[in-house]
Motif scaffolding. Sequence first.
Motif, PDB file in Angstrom:
ATOM      1  N   MET A  59     -39.676 -20.012  49.433  1.00 49.85           N
ATOM      2  CA  MET A  59     -39.033 -18.793  49.923  1.00 49.85           C
ATOM      3  C   MET A  59     -37.517 -18.966  50.073  1.00 49.85           C
ATOM      4  SD  MET A  59     -41.432 -16.624  49.872  1.00 49.85           S
ATOM      5  CE  MET A  59     -40.500 -15.184  50.382  1.00 49.85           C
ATOM      6  N   GLU A  60     -37.011 -20.066  49.544  1.00 45.69           N
ATOM      7  CA  GLU A  60     -35.571 -20.347  49.560  1.00 45.69           C
ATOM      8  C   GLU A  60     -34.999 -20.355  50.977  1.00 45.69           C
ATOM      9  OE1 GLU A  60     -33.559 -18.226  46.401  1.00 45.69           O
ATOM     10  OE2 GLU A  60     -35.314 -18.439  45.107  1.00 45.69           O
ATOM     11  N   LEU A  61     -35.715 -21.075  51.834  1.00 41.64           N
ATOM     12  CA  LEU A  61     -35.296 -21.227  53.230  1.00 41.64           C
ATOM     13  C   LEU A  61     -35.104 -22.701  53.591  1.00 41.64           C
ATOM     14  CD1 LEU A  61     -37.697 -18.693  54.975  1.00 41.64           C
ATOM     15  CD2 LEU A  61     -35.209 -18.535  54.982  1.00 41.64           C
ATOM     16  N   GLY A  62     -35.137 -23.558  52.567  1.00 38.73           N
ATOM     17  CA  GLY A  62     -35.079 -25.003  52.798  1.00 38.73           C
ATOM     18  C   GLY A  62     -33.920 -25.419  53.699  1.00 38.73           C
ATOM     19  N   GLU A  63     -32.782 -24.784  53.507  1.00 38.09           N
ATOM     20  CA  GLU A  63     -31.604 -25.175  54.293  1.00 38.09           C
ATOM     21  C   GLU A  63     -31.674 -24.672  55.734  1.00 38.09           C
ATOM     22  OE1 GLU A  63     -28.248 -23.794  52.079  1.00 38.09           O
ATOM     23  OE2 GLU A  63     -28.804 -25.056  50.365  1.00 38.09           O
ATOM     24  N   LYS A  64     -32.584 -23.763  55.993  1.00 34.18           N
ATOM     25  CA  LYS A  64     -32.670 -23.181  57.338  1.00 34.18           C
ATOM     26  C   LYS A  64     -33.767 -23.835  58.174  1.00 34.18           C
ATOM     27  CE  LYS A  64     -29.421 -20.235  56.919  1.00 34.18           C
ATOM     28  NZ  LYS A  64     -28.254 -20.307  57.807  1.00 34.18           N
ATOM     29  N   ARG A  65     -34.279 -24.942  57.699  1.00 29.10           N
ATOM     30  CA  ARG A  65     -35.444 -25.568  58.322  1.00 29.10           C
ATOM     31  C   ARG A  65     -35.294 -25.724  59.834  1.00 29.10           C
ATOM     32  NH1 ARG A  65     -37.353 -30.670  59.318  1.00 29.10           N
ATOM     33  NH2 ARG A  65     -35.310 -31.518  58.838  1.00 29.10           N
ATOM     34  N   THR A  66     -34.125 -26.138  60.287  1.00 26.79           N
ATOM     35  CA  THR A  66     -33.958 -26.391  61.718  1.00 26.79           C
ATOM     36  C   THR A  66     -33.189 -25.277  62.434  1.00 26.79           C
ATOM     37  OG1 THR A  66     -31.986 -27.669  61.236  1.00 26.79           O
ATOM     38  CG2 THR A  66     -34.050 -28.896  61.448  1.00 26.79           C
ATOM     39  N   ALA A  67     -32.954 -24.175  61.719  1.00 28.30           N
ATOM     40  CA  ALA A  67     -32.217 -23.069  62.354  1.00 28.30           C
ATOM     41  C   ALA A  67     -33.125 -22.330  63.324  1.00 28.30           C
ATOM     42  CB  ALA A  67     -31.703 -22.117  61.284  1.00 28.30           C
ATOM     43  N   ARG A  68     -32.539 -21.873  64.414  1.00 29.08           N
ATOM     44  CA  ARG A  68     -33.313 -21.053  65.351  1.00 29.08           C
ATOM     45  C   ARG A  68     -33.540 -19.670  64.759  1.00 29.08           C
ATOM     46  NH1 ARG A  68     -33.224 -21.385  71.673  1.00 29.08           N
ATOM     47  NH2 ARG A  68     -33.588 -23.604  71.894  1.00 29.08           N
ATOM     48  N   VAL A  69     -34.629 -19.056  65.134  1.00 27.31           N
ATOM     49  CA  VAL A  69     -34.959 -17.753  64.572  1.00 27.31           C
ATOM     50  C   VAL A  69     -33.880 -16.720  64.880  1.00 27.31           C
ATOM     51  CG1 VAL A  69     -36.575 -15.820  64.790  1.00 27.31           C
ATOM     52  CG2 VAL A  69     -37.433 -18.121  64.418  1.00 27.31           C
ATOM     53  N   ARG A  70     -33.265 -16.834  66.079  1.00 23.07           N
ATOM     54  CA  ARG A  70     -32.199 -15.877  66.436  1.00 23.07           C
ATOM     55  C   ARG A  70     -31.048 -15.902  65.443  1.00 23.07           C
ATOM     56  NH1 ARG A  70     -33.187 -15.182  71.778  1.00 23.07           N
ATOM     57  NH2 ARG A  70     -33.877 -16.983  72.975  1.00 23.07           N
ATOM     58  N   GLU A  71     -30.850 -17.072  64.824  1.00 24.45           N
ATOM     59  CA  GLU A  71     -29.702 -17.200  63.918  1.00 24.45           C
ATOM     60  C   GLU A  71     -29.993 -16.650  62.531  1.00 24.45           C
ATOM     61  OE1 GLU A  71     -29.152 -21.439  64.027  1.00 24.45           O
ATOM     62  OE2 GLU A  71     -29.013 -21.403  66.214  1.00 24.45           O
ATOM     63  N   LEU A  72     -31.222 -16.252  62.273  1.00 28.82           N
ATOM     64  CA  LEU A  72     -31.579 -15.816  60.923  1.00 28.82           C
ATOM     65  C   LEU A  72     -31.217 -14.349  60.697  1.00 28.82           C
ATOM     66  CD1 LEU A  72     -35.140 -17.353  60.466  1.00 28.82           C
ATOM     67  CD2 LEU A  72     -32.941 -18.383  59.918  1.00 28.82           C
ATOM     68  N   GLU A  83     -38.946 -24.272  61.224  1.00 27.19           N
ATOM     69  CA  GLU A  83     -40.076 -25.155  60.950  1.00 27.19           C
ATOM     70  C   GLU A  83     -41.130 -25.090  62.053  1.00 27.19           C
ATOM     71  OE1 GLU A  83     -39.165 -29.295  60.880  1.00 27.19           O
ATOM     72  OE2 GLU A  83     -40.864 -29.750  59.579  1.00 27.19           O
ATOM     73  N   GLN A  84     -40.672 -25.026  63.313  1.00 30.75           N
ATOM     74  CA  GLN A  84     -41.626 -24.988  64.428  1.00 30.75           C
ATOM     75  C   GLN A  84     -42.491 -23.737  64.388  1.00 30.75           C
ATOM     76  OE1 GLN A  84     -38.573 -25.381  67.325  1.00 30.75           O
ATOM     77  NE2 GLN A  84     -38.966 -27.547  67.702  1.00 30.75           N
ATOM     78  N   ASN A  85     -41.902 -22.632  63.943  1.00 30.98           N
ATOM     79  CA  ASN A  85     -42.689 -21.411  63.799  1.00 30.98           C
ATOM     80  C   ASN A  85     -43.859 -21.628  62.842  1.00 30.98           C
ATOM     81  OD1 ASN A  85     -42.072 -18.561  64.937  1.00 30.98           O
ATOM     82  ND2 ASN A  85     -40.093 -19.585  64.865  1.00 30.98           N
ATOM     83  N   LEU A  86     -43.582 -22.347  61.770  1.00 31.45           N
ATOM     84  CA  LEU A  86     -44.643 -22.601  60.800  1.00 31.45           C
ATOM     85  C   LEU A  86     -45.628 -23.651  61.321  1.00 31.45           C
ATOM     86  CD1 LEU A  86     -42.580 -22.549  57.491  1.00 31.45           C
ATOM     87  CD2 LEU A  86     -43.900 -20.709  58.516  1.00 31.45           C
ATOM     88  N   ARG A  87     -45.112 -24.633  62.061  1.00 30.38           N
ATOM     89  CA  ARG A  87     -45.983 -25.668  62.643  1.00 30.38           C
ATOM     90  C   ARG A  87     -47.067 -25.054  63.526  1.00 30.38           C
ATOM     91  NH1 ARG A  87     -46.819 -30.748  60.960  1.00 30.38           N
ATOM     92  NH2 ARG A  87     -44.916 -31.497  60.041  1.00 30.38           N
ATOM     93  N   ILE A  88     -46.632 -24.107  64.350  1.00 32.04           N
ATOM     94  CA  ILE A  88     -47.578 -23.464  65.258  1.00 32.04           C
ATOM     95  C   ILE A  88     -48.710 -22.804  64.479  1.00 32.04           C
ATOM     96  CG2 ILE A  88     -47.789 -21.420  66.728  1.00 32.04           C
ATOM     97  CD1 ILE A  88     -45.201 -22.327  68.064  1.00 32.04           C
ATOM     98  N   PHE A  89     -48.342 -22.164  63.395  1.00 34.17           N
ATOM     99  CA  PHE A  89     -49.375 -21.498  62.601  1.00 34.17           C
ATOM    100  C   PHE A  89     -50.231 -22.498  61.830  1.00 34.17           C
ATOM    101  CE2 PHE A  89     -49.455 -16.856  62.677  1.00 34.17           C
ATOM    102  CZ  PHE A  89     -48.582 -16.686  63.723  1.00 34.17           C
ATOM    103  N   LEU A  91     -39.378 -15.782  56.091  1.00 37.63           N
ATOM    104  CA  LEU A  91     -40.095 -16.759  56.917  1.00 37.63           C
ATOM    105  C   LEU A  91     -41.497 -16.240  57.254  1.00 37.63           C
ATOM    106  CD1 LEU A  91     -40.246 -19.366  58.505  1.00 37.63           C
ATOM    107  CD2 LEU A  91     -38.998 -18.272  60.359  1.00 37.63           C
ATOM    108  N   ILE A  92     -41.585 -14.956  57.527  1.00 36.23           N
ATOM    109  CA  ILE A  92     -42.907 -14.390  57.840  1.00 36.23           C
ATOM    110  C   ILE A  92     -43.808 -14.439  56.610  1.00 36.23           C
ATOM    111  CG2 ILE A  92     -44.123 -12.271  58.505  1.00 36.23           C
ATOM    112  CD1 ILE A  92     -41.791 -11.657  60.363  1.00 36.23           C
ATOM    113  N   ILE A  93     -43.220 -14.226  55.459  1.00 37.31           N
ATOM    114  CA  ILE A  93     -44.023 -14.330  54.236  1.00 37.31           C
ATOM    115  C   ILE A  93     -44.456 -15.780  54.023  1.00 37.31           C
ATOM    116  CG2 ILE A  93     -44.037 -14.031  51.724  1.00 37.31           C
ATOM    117  CD1 ILE A  93     -42.152 -11.619  52.131  1.00 37.31           C
ATOM    118  N   ALA A  94     -43.533 -16.714  54.242  1.00 38.26           N
ATOM    119  CA  ALA A  94     -43.895 -18.142  54.127  1.00 38.26           C
ATOM    120  C   ALA A  94     -45.043 -18.462  55.080  1.00 38.26           C
ATOM    121  CB  ALA A  94     -42.687 -19.022  54.433  1.00 38.26           C
TER     122      ALA A  94
END
Lengths: 309, 288
Positions: free
Chosen positions: A128-141, A100-106, A149-152
């Motif tokens: 993009m079917e990432l709802g459950e990953k909202r608070t996951a760190r990017v490293r964990e993806l 989510e923070q990645n998207l916030r910045i943008f 996420l980049i497309i989102a």
Amino acid sequence: MNSSSALFVSHLFKSYGTLRAVNDISFSVPPSTCFGVLGPNGAGKTTMMKTLYGKAEPDAHPDTHMEVFGFDPRRDQLRIKTLCGIVPQEDNLDVELNVEQNLRIFADFYAMPRKAAGERIAYLLDFMELGEKRTARVRELSGGMKRRLIIARALLNDPALLILDEPTTGLDPQVRQLIWDKLRSLKREGVTILLTTHYMEEAFQIADTILIMDKGNRIMEGNPRRLLEEHLERNVLELMNVSRAERLAQLLDGVHTEASAERVLYFSSDLAVLQEAAARLDPGDGVLRQTNLEDLFLRATGRRLNELQ
Amino acid sequence: MSSSSQNHTEGCVDGLGNPLAKLRGAAAHCIVGRPPRRARRLYAIWLRHVRVYSKNLISNALPPFLEPIIFLVGIGLGLGRYVGMMDGVPYIQFLATGLLVTAAMFTAAFECSFGTYIRLEFDKVYDGMLAAPMSVHDLLVGELLWAGTKGFFFTVSVMIVTTVAGILPLGSIIAAPLLGFLTGTMFGALGFLVTSIVDNINQFNFLFSGLISPMFFFAGVVFPLENLPPVTRPITEILPLTHPVRLLRGLATGNLGWIHLFDAVYLVLFTILVGAWGIHRLKRKLVD
């Protein structure tokens, strides 16, 4: 001004030193369509895309004319980037932050109001079917999740034009299908899409028009189905056991043949003659199939690797 | 997507009016027509750095905060006992005044060398950021402001320690945060220039071992420059750190002269010229 096109490019040149990466490319993309750019590595696809939003500067050439929704990327890159969503080839997320923070910045880069941004982000993560990953760190993806996420992220500003540079390279078939579905649904909503790809299947699935490039040059352009009809025989007999070629030589005399050390390809629109040839082979010697975009691509750009690949 | 369109329309500026909406077709919702203003863009870049940095605040900020304090205690109290007065003030005061801006130098130089290089070459985050309505110039100027902010922040944190410990009266160093900010942008600018030159990340060792670390000793932080042989004078005058240190000393003691005006001009000009040069060179790495 070419007001009926979302994207209009004519006589685009781009050189790096003595290497001409893009050599006199022209095309236009009508709104709400998908334009696919195909070509081997080093064909100039990425470079061409980058010139559209100011990430690469085209050569100063008097005939060059470029418009993205009426704006010239050489002057109005900020206006263009406000209207476009861009998915670069390499992942470039902030690995320290969560999804989510990645998207916030943008969202801040687009100066979106906080509340509207929050709603938009929730919607896009869902899309993009990432709802459950909202608070996951990017490293964990996984790779596929990062790509989604980049497309989102590229969709945050609700772009009129989505530019994707090899959006599905390296992804598994499930994710690839998902991304294609999303792109189709965006196109239906009116988004214009420009994408580069190595996957013929991808181009065939979602592009209304394809442009095949090789070594910076335009090789051919058109509707993928029509290009197949116009440039290629309908069927191909692919012979893996090349020692059988002799057996077929007389029967297939005059048929367009492409041979390499490990394979011989017989192209013909006359299915009967290929069927007859196939009947003379043992199982496993070869396969008879319809020609596809990959055949066209290989014929257009050559079967051998070039020095840039 | 239409479900979100109504909410999304709020606050959006359709700078282009109808024609573009038509291009989007029937489902067209809000199109953000105009890029944000420059100040807003710089703020967004700055905010990005604040967010990423504060994500690991303790590990990011504690070492550069402790470093000057350890130095102050170790050298100032330990060695300072044998030194007595220096330049007319107790040694610990002399040292503390200099240390107010060294943390600003170190953090800003790190941020705009290793940090910038990693963002540029490894994480490729600039490629992502340049997909948003940002110019290369916005991106780097925003980053320089962030380097200045870090300078400000670390100067203030050292200031708190020197005030609480009763080493320096607060009134005498009230201008230090501003100098911390300027020192931060100055070394951020230098970091940019070096980043634009290096071929790989290891070459930053030349910057730190060859310039930044020596500067700590030869810019008037630890001992007065007058103690050095006169022939070294032109060299110490070129060193960027000399100027904020001398300016801060002048402000702290109230002994201001023309030399301090020169320091202020040097500080500002160095930042602008080296910064512009560094940004110009980095642009070539960011735009093909």
